[in-house]
Design a protein around this motif. Sequence first.
Motif, mmCIF file in Angstrom:
data_model
loop_
_atom_site.group_PDB
_atom_site.id
_atom_site.type_symbol
_atom_site.label_atom_id
_atom_site.label_comp_id
_atom_site.label_asym_id
_atom_site.label_seq_id
_atom_site.Cartn_x
_atom_site.Cartn_y
_atom_site.Cartn_z
ATOM 1 N N TYR A 164 0.819 -1.356 0.049
ATOM 2 C CA TYR A 164 0.188 0.022 0.023
ATOM 3 C C TYR A 164 0.900 1.297 0.000
ATOM 4 O O TYR A 164 1.846 1.300 0.677
ATOM 5 N N ILE A 165 0.407 2.266 -0.818
ATOM 6 C CA ILE A 165 0.962 3.716 -0.798
ATOM 7 C C ILE A 165 0.765 4.197 0.783
ATOM 8 O O ILE A 165 -0.260 4.616 1.002
ATOM 9 N N ILE A 166 1.677 4.861 1.341
ATOM 10 C CA ILE A 166 1.692 5.313 2.754
ATOM 11 C C ILE A 166 2.059 6.708 2.671
ATOM 12 O O ILE A 166 1.501 7.558 3.588
ATOM 13 N N SER A 167 2.697 7.135 1.535
ATOM 14 C CA SER A 167 2.862 8.744 1.506
ATOM 15 C C SER A 167 3.280 8.981 -0.173
ATOM 16 O O SER A 167 3.706 7.915 -0.729
ATOM 17 N N LYS A 168 3.217 10.192 -0.426
ATOM 18 C CA LYS A 168 3.562 10.818 -1.715
ATOM 19 C C LYS A 168 4.224 11.897 -1.434
ATOM 20 O O LYS A 168 4.054 12.740 -0.727
ATOM 21 N N GLU A 169 5.583 12.069 -2.209
ATOM 22 C CA GLU A 169 6.316 13.292 -2.005
ATOM 23 C C GLU A 169 7.151 13.463 -3.375
ATOM 24 O O GLU A 169 7.984 12.623 -3.393
ATOM 25 N N ASP A 170 7.418 14.632 -3.607
ATOM 26 C CA ASP A 170 8.354 14.971 -4.854
ATOM 27 C C ASP A 170 8.417 13.724 -5.911
ATOM 28 O O ASP A 170 9.586 13.345 -6.205
ATOM 29 N N GLN A 195 -4.919 -2.746 4.615
ATOM 30 C CA GLN A 195 -5.369 -1.332 4.463
ATOM 31 C C GLN A 195 -5.270 -0.670 5.416
ATOM 32 O O GLN A 195 -5.163 0.449 5.768
ATOM 33 N N LYS A 196 -5.901 -1.275 6.291
ATOM 34 C CA LYS A 196 -6.308 -0.492 7.672
ATOM 35 C C LYS A 196 -4.941 -0.118 8.418
ATOM 36 O O LYS A 196 -4.888 1.180 8.737
ATOM 37 N N ASP A 197 -3.786 -0.789 8.179
ATOM 38 C CA ASP A 197 -2.441 -0.601 8.835
ATOM 39 C C ASP A 197 -1.993 0.600 7.818
ATOM 40 O O ASP A 197 -1.368 1.633 8.425
ATOM 41 N N SER A 198 -2.294 0.638 6.638
ATOM 42 C CA SER A 198 -1.710 1.487 5.853
ATOM 43 C C SER A 198 -2.100 2.946 6.027
ATOM 44 O O SER A 198 -1.530 3.924 5.858
ATOM 45 N N GLU A 199 -3.488 2.799 6.564
ATOM 46 C CA GLU A 199 -4.201 4.126 6.919
ATOM 47 C C GLU A 199 -3.835 4.522 8.501
ATOM 48 O O GLU A 199 -4.071 5.846 8.816
ATOM 49 N N SER A 200 -3.612 3.870 9.161
ATOM 50 C CA SER A 200 -3.585 4.223 10.623
ATOM 51 C C SER A 200 -2.351 4.360 11.356
ATOM 52 O O SER A 200 -1.883 4.800 12.361
ATOM 53 N N LYS A 201 -1.252 3.285 10.706
ATOM 54 C CA LYS A 201 0.127 3.289 11.276
ATOM 55 C C LYS A 201 0.941 4.414 10.915
ATOM 56 O O LYS A 201 0.788 4.964 9.635
ATOM 57 N N THR A 202 1.947 4.835 11.674
ATOM 58 C CA THR A 202 2.859 5.847 11.188
ATOM 59 C C THR A 202 3.868 5.291 10.653
ATOM 60 O O THR A 202 4.244 3.997 10.694
ATOM 61 N N PHE A 203 5.046 5.958 9.804
ATOM 62 C CA PHE A 203 6.243 5.487 9.219
ATOM 63 C C PHE A 203 6.866 4.855 10.256
ATOM 64 O O PHE A 203 7.569 3.779 10.286
ATOM 65 N N ALA A 204 6.961 5.575 11.381
ATOM 66 C CA ALA A 204 7.889 5.016 12.574
ATOM 67 C C ALA A 204 7.425 3.668 13.251
ATOM 68 O O ALA A 204 7.987 2.710 13.437
ATOM 69 N N GLU A 205 6.141 3.671 13.314
ATOM 70 C CA GLU A 205 5.521 2.375 13.685
ATOM 71 C C GLU A 205 5.661 1.214 12.819
ATOM 72 O O GLU A 205 5.929 0.016 13.260
ATOM 73 N N LYS A 252 9.551 0.321 12.943
ATOM 74 C CA LYS A 252 9.734 -0.291 14.289
ATOM 75 C C LYS A 252 9.268 -1.719 14.047
ATOM 76 O O LYS A 252 9.768 -2.764 14.725
ATOM 77 N N ASN A 253 8.111 -2.074 13.246
ATOM 78 C CA ASN A 253 7.604 -3.583 13.145
ATOM 79 C C ASN A 253 8.388 -4.324 12.065
ATOM 80 O O ASN A 253 7.816 -5.357 11.593
ATOM 81 N N ASN A 254 9.308 -3.696 11.929
ATOM 82 C CA ASN A 254 10.156 -4.360 10.467
ATOM 83 C C ASN A 254 9.249 -4.455 9.235
ATOM 84 O O ASN A 254 9.400 -5.609 8.538
ATOM 85 N N ILE A 255 8.581 -3.642 8.723
ATOM 86 C CA ILE A 255 7.542 -3.803 7.573
ATOM 87 C C ILE A 255 8.697 -3.082 6.575
ATOM 88 O O ILE A 255 9.104 -2.144 6.719
ATOM 89 N N GLU A 256 8.830 -3.940 5.509
ATOM 90 C CA GLU A 256 9.630 -3.401 4.433
ATOM 91 C C GLU A 256 8.935 -2.299 3.615
ATOM 92 O O GLU A 256 7.905 -2.128 3.428
ATOM 93 N N LEU A 257 9.679 -1.196 3.598
ATOM 94 C CA LEU A 257 9.471 0.099 3.032
ATOM 95 C C LEU A 257 10.320 0.683 1.897
ATOM 96 O O LEU A 257 11.437 0.437 2.134
#
Length: 118
Positions: free
Chosen positions: A31-37, A48-58, A61-66
């Motif tokens: 899921y796309i969690i942010s857009k910039e430049d 999808q719920k986590d993509s909308e509710s979790k912060t980048f830091a969270e 911290k949970n070792n999600i591949e970004l």
Amino acid sequence: MRKLVIGVALALAICIFSGCNASPEATMGDYIISKEDQSILVAKNITQKDSESKTFAELKKNNIELINYIVEDTQLYNELEIGEKVNVTPKTNDKGEYTVMQSDPPQIIAGQIERLKD
């Protein structure tokens, strides 16, 4: 009373086997969690719920591949939305190789972006 119990059991069985217990929020994906430049930050294998509710830091911290994908197609970039489920294929050279820019999160030029429905 017995007919009611049988009816409820039958309805429940149909619901379970037909997949009506799976909500869109429970669908795992990228899921796309942010857009910039002209780039999109994609979190891999989350709901999808986590993509909308979790912060980048969270997520980090949970070792999600970004992965930060650079989108060369301006029109497509403008159409993409935060929270959208996507499948991104990196842009490759003639040998099928692609470059990963060593940053945190890593950056890759997007070759193809498939927009998925939940």
